[in-house]
Design an enzyme around this catalytic site. Structure first.
Site, PDB file in Angstrom:
ATOM      1  N   LYS A  20     -13.894   0.100  31.131  1.00 55.78           N
ATOM      2  CA  LYS A  20     -15.257   0.577  30.979  1.00 55.78           C
ATOM      3  C   LYS A  20     -15.401   1.948  30.350  1.00 55.78           C
ATOM      4  O   LYS A  20     -16.055   2.408  29.599  1.00 55.78           O
ATOM      5  CB  LYS A  20     -15.828   0.704  32.363  1.00 55.78           C
ATOM      6  CG  LYS A  20     -17.378   1.073  32.271  1.00 55.78           C
ATOM      7  CD  LYS A  20     -18.335   0.326  33.378  1.00 55.78           C
ATOM      8  CE  LYS A  20     -18.046   1.151  34.925  1.00 55.78           C
ATOM      9  NZ  LYS A  20     -18.480   2.443  34.935  1.00 55.78           N
ATOM     10  N   SER A  21     -14.524   2.919  31.038  1.00 52.46           N
ATOM     11  CA  SER A  21     -14.344   4.351  30.823  1.00 52.46           C
ATOM     12  C   SER A  21     -13.845   4.502  29.298  1.00 52.46           C
ATOM     13  O   SER A  21     -14.503   5.172  28.404  1.00 52.46           O
ATOM     14  CB  SER A  21     -13.194   5.106  31.585  1.00 52.46           C
ATOM     15  OG  SER A  21     -13.630   4.933  32.894  1.00 52.46           O
ATOM     16  N   ARG A  25     -16.135   5.957  25.846  1.00 51.57           N
ATOM     17  CA  ARG A  25     -15.339   7.158  25.129  1.00 51.57           C
ATOM     18  C   ARG A  25     -15.087   6.616  23.340  1.00 51.57           C
ATOM     19  O   ARG A  25     -15.290   7.405  22.676  1.00 51.57           O
ATOM     20  CB  ARG A  25     -14.215   7.585  25.703  1.00 51.57           C
ATOM     21  CG  ARG A  25     -14.492   8.311  26.898  1.00 51.57           C
ATOM     22  CD  ARG A  25     -13.336   8.462  27.879  1.00 51.57           C
ATOM     23  NE  ARG A  25     -13.542   9.350  28.846  1.00 51.57           N
ATOM     24  CZ  ARG A  25     -14.144   8.925  30.256  1.00 51.57           C
ATOM     25  NH1 ARG A  25     -14.811   7.649  30.206  1.00 51.57           N
ATOM     26  NH2 ARG A  25     -14.295   9.974  31.234  1.00 51.57           N
ATOM     27  N   GLY A  92     -23.641   6.086  34.904  1.00 51.64           N
ATOM     28  CA  GLY A  92     -23.528   7.425  35.055  1.00 51.64           C
ATOM     29  C   GLY A  92     -22.558   8.065  34.075  1.00 51.64           C
ATOM     30  O   GLY A  92     -22.872   9.295  33.706  1.00 51.64           O
ATOM     31  N   SER A 161     -13.792  15.180  39.199  1.00 44.84           N
ATOM     32  CA  SER A 161     -14.564  14.080  38.489  1.00 44.84           C
ATOM     33  C   SER A 161     -14.366  14.095  36.779  1.00 44.84           C
ATOM     34  O   SER A 161     -14.598  15.298  36.381  1.00 44.84           O
ATOM     35  CB  SER A 161     -16.249  14.545  38.877  1.00 44.84           C
ATOM     36  OG  SER A 161     -16.910  13.771  37.496  1.00 44.84           O
ATOM     37  N   ASP A 309     -12.774   4.157  42.041  1.00 42.75           N
ATOM     38  CA  ASP A 309     -13.735   3.032  41.990  1.00 42.75           C
ATOM     39  C   ASP A 309     -13.247   1.885  42.988  1.00 42.75           C
ATOM     40  O   ASP A 309     -14.042   0.542  42.808  1.00 42.75           O
ATOM     41  CB  ASP A 309     -13.957   2.615  40.411  1.00 42.75           C
ATOM     42  CG  ASP A 309     -14.792   3.714  39.693  1.00 42.75           C
ATOM     43  OD1 ASP A 309     -15.694   4.375  40.539  1.00 42.75           O
ATOM     44  OD2 ASP A 309     -14.482   3.989  38.519  1.00 42.75           O
ATOM     45  N   LYS A 336     -21.845   7.398  44.220  1.00 44.48           N
ATOM     46  CA  LYS A 336     -21.714   6.438  43.140  1.00 44.48           C
ATOM     47  C   LYS A 336     -23.054   5.568  42.860  1.00 44.48           C
ATOM     48  O   LYS A 336     -23.873   5.945  43.395  1.00 44.48           O
ATOM     49  CB  LYS A 336     -20.413   5.786  43.613  1.00 44.48           C
ATOM     50  CG  LYS A 336     -19.218   6.167  43.616  1.00 44.48           C
ATOM     51  CD  LYS A 336     -18.748   6.803  42.261  1.00 44.48           C
ATOM     52  CE  LYS A 336     -17.504   7.607  42.139  1.00 44.48           C
ATOM     53  NZ  LYS A 336     -17.401   8.454  41.119  1.00 44.48           N
ATOM     54  N   ARG A 340     -21.495   4.417  48.591  1.00 47.47           N
ATOM     55  CA  ARG A 340     -20.446   3.313  49.120  1.00 47.47           C
ATOM     56  C   ARG A 340     -19.899   3.555  50.303  1.00 47.47           C
ATOM     57  O   ARG A 340     -19.184   2.398  50.826  1.00 47.47           O
ATOM     58  CB  ARG A 340     -19.433   3.136  48.150  1.00 47.47           C
ATOM     59  CG  ARG A 340     -19.996   2.642  46.717  1.00 47.47           C
ATOM     60  CD  ARG A 340     -18.979   2.644  45.471  1.00 47.47           C
ATOM     61  NE  ARG A 340     -19.410   1.695  44.232  1.00 47.47           N
ATOM     62  CZ  ARG A 340     -18.998   1.999  42.884  1.00 47.47           C
ATOM     63  NH1 ARG A 340     -17.971   2.703  42.748  1.00 47.47           N
ATOM     64  NH2 ARG A 340     -19.494   1.272  42.060  1.00 47.47           N
TER      65      ARG A 340
END
Ligand code: S3P
Length: 422
Positions: A20-21, A25, A92, A161, A309, A336, A340
């Protein structure tokens, strides 16, 4: 409400969807590069599709076929003002990274997302960006970003982060002078790797990143590896379910993401990592996991950003481990997709788990008898997938209130999961 079906054992081979990350990008940097970026292995989950929508709204031509995403980059100064408010859905990463990228444009932008996004703190990006000259109204979505001339800064991060770090890096590409970012703990570095390959003026030295104003990024084709955060559910399933044997192909093994492997090995999991290779600058491997006898561990400190995560599914593993697992330094879990710490402890407790929330994590005593329950996901994809694994070993029937939310990061999760019932 959806009943979680039970499988008898988990065996076979799967390939989890793209990271996903890295998918986010690849679209963002492809859009501001010169030339065409062909992305294979792209995650067609709701979050990354939101990123595509936002860039299309800013004039970027993006073709989507079954296998390839083609981004026709327009260069660092080629984005155009969107006609309406950008909508980032549940993402996010899209929201925070866009804050950085859009702060130094010559136009203003408005951004908002779903109910969860509107509750997530944006000050962590807007405040450091304001030190560079950015002008962003509001601490929660909707945000109004006024395009401004930016200047480089030296910034000591206050949270570990990658979203905050990347927002600053993207702004720094447009800022006069140099920007120096000092991280408190190393977080995922996909942006730094991709920008380096595209010819940006960026240098990484341990926890310090230096970025200079960049004139041009050169498009690169990108092969996105499988998402270790999605593989995590099968790593835990294979370890906790009796008589299991799963091979997961093409998993991204960037060391900033492999905390789950370290923790599972530490818990005694039977993991084998093989076919190690590199795909467009990112390490990749296949992983085999078999049923294991797990024991509780302590998880805290520098490893936390490397598995942030995965903590809901690591907590699931801890339910089946002998003794106590203590998770500390994970207060980021509270901001998150949902809180969580609260979501995991409330839902796990429903089925008889011995789990106690703390200010910065949780304490789990494993091997308690578990019974099925009607679980709430809080619209959080990682909750839905963690609870599906928990339910396999709980006595009796379990349900999920919102199984569809897995589409955020893993639309084919249930097909892959039930496909392992061999
Ligand atoms: C992400 C960074 C992490 C992670 C999120 C994706 C990214 O968030 O939880 O799922 O792609 O940069 P934080 O940077 O807020 O920890």
């Amino acid at each position: 409400m959806t009943e979680i079906k039970k499988i008898r054992r988990a065996a076979g081979e799967i390939t989890v969807p793209g990271d996903k990350s890295i998918s986010h990008r690849a679209v963002m940097l492809g859009a501001i590069a010169d030339g065409t970026t062909k992305i294979t292995g792209f995650l067609k989950g709701a979050d990354c599709l939101s990123t595509i929508d936002c860039f299309r709204a800013m004039g970027i031509d993006i073709e989507v076929t079954d296998d390839v995403i083609t981004v026709h980059g327009k260069g660092l100064y080629g984005l155009k003002k969107p006609e309406k408010m950008l909508y980032t859905g549940n993402s996010g990463t899209t929201t925070r990274l866009l804050c950085g990228l859009l702060s130094g444009q010559e136009f203003d932008t408005d951004i908002t997302g779903d109910a969860s996004i509107c509750r997530r703190p944006m000050k962590r990006v807007t405040q450091p960006l304001s030190l560079m000259g950015a002008d962003i109204e509001n601490e929660y979505c909707p945000l109004h970003i006024k395009g401004r001339k930016l200047s480089g800064i030296t910034y000591d991060m206050t949270v570990a982060s990658a979203q905050v770090k990347t927002a600053l890096i993207l702004a720094a590409l447009y800022a006069d002078g140099e920007t120096i970012i000092n991280e408190i703990e190393k977080s995922r570095d996909h942006t730094e790797l991709m920008l380096g390959a595209m010819g940006a003026d960026i240098e990484v030295n341990g926890l310090t990143i230096r970025i200079g104003k960049t004139d041009r990024l050169t498009a690169q084709d990108i092969a996105v590896p499988g998402d270790i955060s999605s593989a995590a559910f099968f790593l835990v399933l294979g370890a906790v379910m009796p008589d299991s044997d799963i091979v997961i192909r093409n998993v991204g093994m960037n060391p900033t993401r492999t905390g789950i492997i370290d923790v599972l090995l530490d818990m005694g999991a039977d993991l084998e990592i093989f076919n190690e290779r590199v795909a467009t600058g990112e390490p990749v491997a296949d992983i085999r996991v078999r049923s294991s006898k797990l024991h509780g561990v302590k998880i805290g400190g520098a490893i936390i950003p490397r598995l942030i995560d995965e903590l809901p599914v690591i907590a699931t593993a801890a339910l089946f481990a002998e003794g106590e697992t203590v998770i500390t330094d994970a207060q980021e879990l509270k901001v998150k997709e949902t809180d969580r710490i609260k979501a995991v402890t409330d839902e796990f407790a429903k089925c008889g788990a011995d789990i106690t929330p703390t200010d910065d994590g949780m304490v789990i005593v494993g091997k308690k008898p578990l019974k099925g329950a009607d679980f709430k996901t809080y619209g959080d994809h990682r909750m839905a997938m963690s609870l599906t694994i928990l339910a396999q070993l709980a006595d009796g029937k379990s349900t999920l209130d919102d199984a569809e939310c897995v589409s955020v990061s893993y639309p084919e999760f249930f097909e892959d999961f039930y496909g392992l019932d061999n």
